[in-house]
Design a protein around this motif. Structure first.
Motif, PDB file in Angstrom:
ATOM      1  N   ARG A  48       0.810  -1.206   0.000  1.00  0.00           N
ATOM      2  CA  ARG A  48       0.000   0.000   0.000  1.00  0.00           C
ATOM      3  C   ARG A  48       0.857   1.275   0.000  1.00  0.00           C
ATOM      4  O   ARG A  48       0.788   2.105   0.926  1.00  0.00           O
ATOM      5  N   PRO A  49       1.662   1.453  -1.041  1.00  0.00           N
ATOM      6  CA  PRO A  49       2.526   2.638  -1.117  1.00  0.00           C
ATOM      7  C   PRO A  49       1.722   3.909  -1.389  1.00  0.00           C
ATOM      8  O   PRO A  49       0.583   3.855  -1.877  1.00  0.00           O
ATOM      9  N   ASP A  50       2.322   5.043  -1.074  1.00  0.00           N
ATOM     10  CA  ASP A  50       1.719   6.335  -1.401  1.00  0.00           C
ATOM     11  C   ASP A  50       2.032   6.723  -2.840  1.00  0.00           C
ATOM     12  O   ASP A  50       1.223   7.365  -3.512  1.00  0.00           O
ATOM     13  N   VAL A  51       3.234   6.368  -3.296  1.00  0.00           N
ATOM     14  CA  VAL A  51       3.707   6.724  -4.636  1.00  0.00           C
ATOM     15  C   VAL A  51       4.343   5.505  -5.284  1.00  0.00           C
ATOM     16  O   VAL A  51       5.076   4.756  -4.631  1.00  0.00           O
ATOM     17  N   VAL A  52       4.069   5.310  -6.583  1.00  0.00           N
ATOM     18  CA  VAL A  52       4.711   4.248  -7.348  1.00  0.00           C
ATOM     19  C   VAL A  52       5.494   4.876  -8.492  1.00  0.00           C
ATOM     20  O   VAL A  52       4.946   5.665  -9.268  1.00  0.00           O
ATOM     21  N   LEU A  53       6.775   4.565  -8.583  1.00  0.00           N
ATOM     22  CA  LEU A  53       7.588   4.926  -9.749  1.00  0.00           C
ATOM     23  C   LEU A  53       7.436   3.780 -10.741  1.00  0.00           C
ATOM     24  O   LEU A  53       7.921   2.675 -10.487  1.00  0.00           O
ATOM     25  N   MET A  54       6.779   4.015 -11.863  1.00  0.00           N
ATOM     26  CA  MET A  54       6.347   2.944 -12.764  1.00  0.00           C
ATOM     27  C   MET A  54       6.964   3.069 -14.157  1.00  0.00           C
ATOM     28  O   MET A  54       6.725   4.044 -14.870  1.00  0.00           O
ATOM     29  N   ILE A  80       3.901   7.784 -10.796  1.00  0.00           N
ATOM     30  CA  ILE A  80       4.802   8.571 -11.642  1.00  0.00           C
ATOM     31  C   ILE A  80       5.370   7.622 -12.694  1.00  0.00           C
ATOM     32  O   ILE A  80       6.021   6.633 -12.354  1.00  0.00           O
ATOM     33  N   MET A  81       5.110   7.899 -13.968  1.00  0.00           N
ATOM     34  CA  MET A  81       5.605   7.042 -15.038  1.00  0.00           C
ATOM     35  C   MET A  81       7.074   7.357 -15.341  1.00  0.00           C
ATOM     36  O   MET A  81       7.483   8.521 -15.335  1.00  0.00           O
ATOM     37  N   LEU A  82       7.833   6.317 -15.597  1.00  0.00           N
ATOM     38  CA  LEU A  82       9.243   6.458 -15.951  1.00  0.00           C
ATOM     39  C   LEU A  82       9.430   6.123 -17.424  1.00  0.00           C
ATOM     40  O   LEU A  82       8.908   5.120 -17.906  1.00  0.00           O
ATOM     41  N   THR A  83      10.157   6.945 -18.141  1.00  0.00           N
ATOM     42  CA  THR A  83      10.404   6.679 -19.551  1.00  0.00           C
ATOM     43  C   THR A  83      11.813   7.115 -19.928  1.00  0.00           C
ATOM     44  O   THR A  83      12.382   8.002 -19.295  1.00  0.00           O
ATOM     45  N   THR A  84      12.372   6.488 -20.944  1.00  0.00           N
ATOM     46  CA  THR A  84      13.704   6.871 -21.430  1.00  0.00           C
ATOM     47  C   THR A  84      13.602   7.900 -22.544  1.00  0.00           C
ATOM     48  O   THR A  84      14.608   8.414 -23.014  1.00  0.00           O
ATOM     49  N   PHE A  85      12.388   8.189 -22.990  1.00  0.00           N
ATOM     50  CA  PHE A  85      12.204   9.099 -24.113  1.00  0.00           C
ATOM     51  C   PHE A  85      11.355  10.295 -23.716  1.00  0.00           C
ATOM     52  O   PHE A  85      10.287  10.133 -23.138  1.00  0.00           O
ATOM     53  N   ASP A  86      11.854  11.492 -24.030  1.00  0.00           N
ATOM     54  CA  ASP A  86      11.076  12.695 -23.774  1.00  0.00           C
ATOM     55  C   ASP A  86       9.800  12.647 -24.618  1.00  0.00           C
ATOM     56  O   ASP A  86       9.846  12.415 -25.817  1.00  0.00           O
ATOM     57  N   LEU A  87       8.660  12.850 -23.983  1.00  0.00           N
ATOM     58  CA  LEU A  87       7.371  12.809 -24.657  1.00  0.00           C
ATOM     59  C   LEU A  87       7.122  11.469 -25.341  1.00  0.00           C
ATOM     60  O   LEU A  87       6.702  11.396 -26.482  1.00  0.00           O
ATOM     61  N   ASP A  88       7.393  10.414 -24.637  1.00  0.00           N
ATOM     62  CA  ASP A  88       7.066   9.074 -25.097  1.00  0.00           C
ATOM     63  C   ASP A  88       5.585   9.027 -25.485  1.00  0.00           C
ATOM     64  O   ASP A  88       4.740   9.585 -24.817  1.00  0.00           O
ATOM     65  N   PHE A 102       5.121  12.225 -15.103  1.00  0.00           N
ATOM     66  CA  PHE A 102       6.152  11.334 -15.599  1.00  0.00           C
ATOM     67  C   PHE A 102       7.537  11.948 -15.417  1.00  0.00           C
ATOM     68  O   PHE A 102       7.671  13.162 -15.267  1.00  0.00           O
ATOM     69  N   LEU A 103       8.531  11.081 -15.409  1.00  0.00           N
ATOM     70  CA  LEU A 103       9.925  11.499 -15.292  1.00  0.00           C
ATOM     71  C   LEU A 103      10.763  10.736 -16.308  1.00  0.00           C
ATOM     72  O   LEU A 103      10.476   9.574 -16.614  1.00  0.00           O
ATOM     73  N   LEU A 104      11.801  11.376 -16.812  1.00  0.00           N
ATOM     74  CA  LEU A 104      12.789  10.662 -17.613  1.00  0.00           C
ATOM     75  C   LEU A 104      13.701   9.889 -16.667  1.00  0.00           C
ATOM     76  O   LEU A 104      13.971  10.322 -15.560  1.00  0.00           O
ATOM     77  N   LYS A 105      14.195   8.736 -17.133  1.00  0.00           N
ATOM     78  CA  LYS A 105      15.029   7.905 -16.273  1.00  0.00           C
ATOM     79  C   LYS A 105      16.383   8.544 -15.961  1.00  0.00           C
ATOM     80  O   LYS A 105      17.053   8.135 -15.011  1.00  0.00           O
TER      81      LYS A 105
END
Length: 221
Positions: A48-54, A80-88, A102-105
């Motif tokens: 039951r986390p408060d935040v998930v880095l996904m 918070i979505m994680l992606t390797t591409f800006d504006l995936d 979202f955040l870049l990796k």
């Protein structure tokens, strides 16, 4: 450890380890890790986390499907979505699924910890400039039909605020545009969220586009 309880989800163990070390060093409580979407949903139910880095792209169950399942299970959890591409291209779909940003990796350690704390307070991680580009570049292909959502509970002023919010304006910019104080703008935004049952600013942006308040060009329709 203080602040939000965080679950890290990524199919690369080095990414998970790196993020855990960064957050732990800054006093953020990492309660668990998962290597794919299936593990993420299970871990979220147990921890039951408060935040998930996904991570968005993973085997077995991708980040979009996992996000939907986790939010259905834990409505107050922030993703918070994680992606390797800006504006995936999947980012807009992730926001529509209920992600708060979202955040870049390759995010800096300071930005990562600040983002987790920000989203943990219930805010959305969406810079206005990024919001505008998201709507303009991906919304048309992600949401081709107008969503019929009842906006009648909103006053004319609240509808105006929602429209401008959907174009990516910050509270400061909204205040200047409408010639109101920031405190008044915040009150309007809070009432919009309450009346339309929106989790955060990210959902408001998606709704503004999908109801036709904002056009695919990122401007009021």
């Amino acid at each position: 450890m203080t602040g939000p309880r965080v679950l890290i989800v990524d199919d690369q163990s080095l990414v998970r380890t790196g993020f855990r070390m960064i957050l732990n060093a800054r006093g953020v409580n990492v309660v668990g890790e998962a290597a794919d979407g299936v593990e993420a949903v299970s871990a979220a139910g147990q921890l039951r986390p408060d935040v998930v880095l996904m991570d968005i792209r993973m085997p077995n169950l991708d980040g979009l499907a996992a996000t939907r399942q986790i939010i259905a299970l834990l409505p107050q959890c922030r993703i918070i979505m994680l992606t390797t591409f800006d504006l995936d291209r999947y980012v807009y779909a992730a926001l529509a699924a209920g992600a708060s940003g979202f955040l870049l990796k390759d995010v800096t350690p300071e930005h990562l910890s600040n983002a987790v704390r920000l989203v943990g307070t219930g805010d959305a991680l969406l810079a206005p400039s990024i919001t505008r580009r998201l709507v303009e570049r991906f919304a048309a292909e992600s949401a081709p039909t107008r969503l019929h959502r009842d906006l009648t509970p909103l006053t004319p002023r609240e509808l105006e605020v929602l429209t401008l919010l959907g174009t990516g304006l910050s509270n400061t910019e909204l205040a200047c545009e409408l010639m109101l104080s920031e405190a008044t703008v915040k009150t309007h935004v809070a009432r919009i969220f309450a009346k339309l049952h929106l989790r955060d600013r990210a959902q408001a942006v998606v709704l503004a586009y999908e109801t036709g308040l904002v056009s695919p060009s990122g401007s009021p329709a």
